[in-house]
Scaffold this motif. Structure first.
Motif, PDB file in Angstrom:
ATOM      1  N   ILE A   1     -69.662 148.540 -80.216  1.00 23.24           N
ATOM      2  CA  ILE A   1     -70.226 147.501 -79.352  1.00 23.24           C
ATOM      3  C   ILE A   1     -71.722 147.765 -79.205  1.00 23.24           C
ATOM      4  O   ILE A   1     -72.138 148.854 -78.833  1.00 23.24           O
TER       5      ILE A   1
ATOM      6  N   GLN B   1     -72.143 143.029 -77.710  1.00 26.30           N
ATOM      7  CA  GLN B   1     -71.486 142.298 -78.796  1.00 26.30           C
ATOM      8  C   GLN B   1     -70.599 143.242 -79.595  1.00 26.30           C
ATOM      9  O   GLN B   1     -71.084 144.229 -80.160  1.00 26.30           O
ATOM     10  N   PRO B   2     -69.307 142.953 -79.675  1.00 25.87           N
ATOM     11  CA  PRO B   2     -68.387 143.855 -80.382  1.00 25.87           C
ATOM     12  C   PRO B   2     -68.364 143.608 -81.884  1.00 25.87           C
ATOM     13  O   PRO B   2     -68.745 142.542 -82.370  1.00 25.87           O
TER      14      PRO B   2
END
Length: 272
Positions: free
Chosen positions: A186, A190-191
């Protein structure tokens, strides 16, 4: 492979040869690059390689004789089939296919022009092919020559640490590359896409193919227009398009490719 660059600024090329993939290819004997300076083939004490243009106008024009002498010298160490390529904004667009053709050959000569232009008689008598890296004008052909050399060098066997890197790159398969991710999982909230962490190689391959097709459709749709799209790729692209915002999905109706492997030859096709 042996190549040669005809340039009045050989140090520009030599400096780039000391780094990265090109340096590795040279160091390991997979690529040999000769640098030939037209000034060494000038016939006057000042070693002039340019003069004023006939008919008037700004700038200077490179003389034909020093360039022709440099090309002749360069060709002495190359196969007779090695093409002489002029880097020119008027040439054909350089792409992955051209790089592949050059990598499969025995060698080539690159002519890096300067000033306002080159005496046309040299071009007509010595050049086999003109190549452009884009629709813009640079100060000389050295940077385009480096682009060609780098693109070709990475295709030579053993030039890259991992040979699979060549296969997976943009344009090799006629598509743009898929998105890449690395640690951390991450970043800035945002992964990483879950499928890339799954360990399921088949699903990863499927996702990458879908993303490559989708990214090509979004950014370079013209690459898909004349491409034979297999039913599997068509389904993957449709899946990708369906996940895009509504406005993009609507425009996709007209932009998506319509030619599919296995279509009847006389079957009507939608306009691209």
């Amino acid at each position: 492979m042996r190549a040669a660059v005809v340039t009045i600024f050989p140090e520009v090329i030599r400096a780039a040869m000391a780094e990265g993939v090109v340096a590795r290819a040279v160091r390991e004997g997979r690529l040999d690059i000769d640098l030939v300076n037209p000034r060494e083939h000038a016939d006057d004490r000042r070693r002039n390689v340019d003069d004023r243009p006939f008919g008037g106008g700004p700038g200077m024009v490179m003389l034909a004789a020093p360039l022709a002498g440099a090309v002749a010298a360069a060709r002495e160490r190359l196969p007779t089939s090695a093409p002489v390529i002029l880097l020119s904004p008027q040439g054909e667009r350089f792409g992955q296919q051209t790089a592949t053709e050059l990598a499969a050959g025995g060698g080539f000569v690159l002519v890096a022009g300067r000033y306002e232009g080159i005496d046309e008689r040299f071009v007509e008598q010595n050049v086999d092919r003109e190549v452009s890296i884009g629709d813009y004008v640079l100060s000389g052909g050295e940077l385009p020559a480096l682009v060609v050399i780098d693109a070709v060098a990475r295709l030579l066997p053993g030039a890259l640490g991992n040979p699979a890197s060549v296969i997976d790159e943009s344009h090799v398969d006629g598509l743009l590359d898929w998105p890449h991710y690395t640690r951390p999982e991450i970043h800035a909230g945002q992964p990483t896409p879950t499928v890339l962490l799954s360990g399921n190689h088949a699903q990863v391959a499927r996702w990458r193919r879908r993303e490559a097709l989708g990214r090509t459709w979004l950014r370079r749709p013209e690459l898909l227009l004349d491409r034979d799209i297999s039913p599997r790729d068509r389904a993957l692209l449709a899946e990708y398009i369906a996940e895009q915002p509504a406005a993009a999905a609507i425009s996709a109706t007209n932009a998506a490719p319509t030619h599919t492997q296995g279509d009847e030859p006389n079957a009507p096709q939608q306009n691209h």
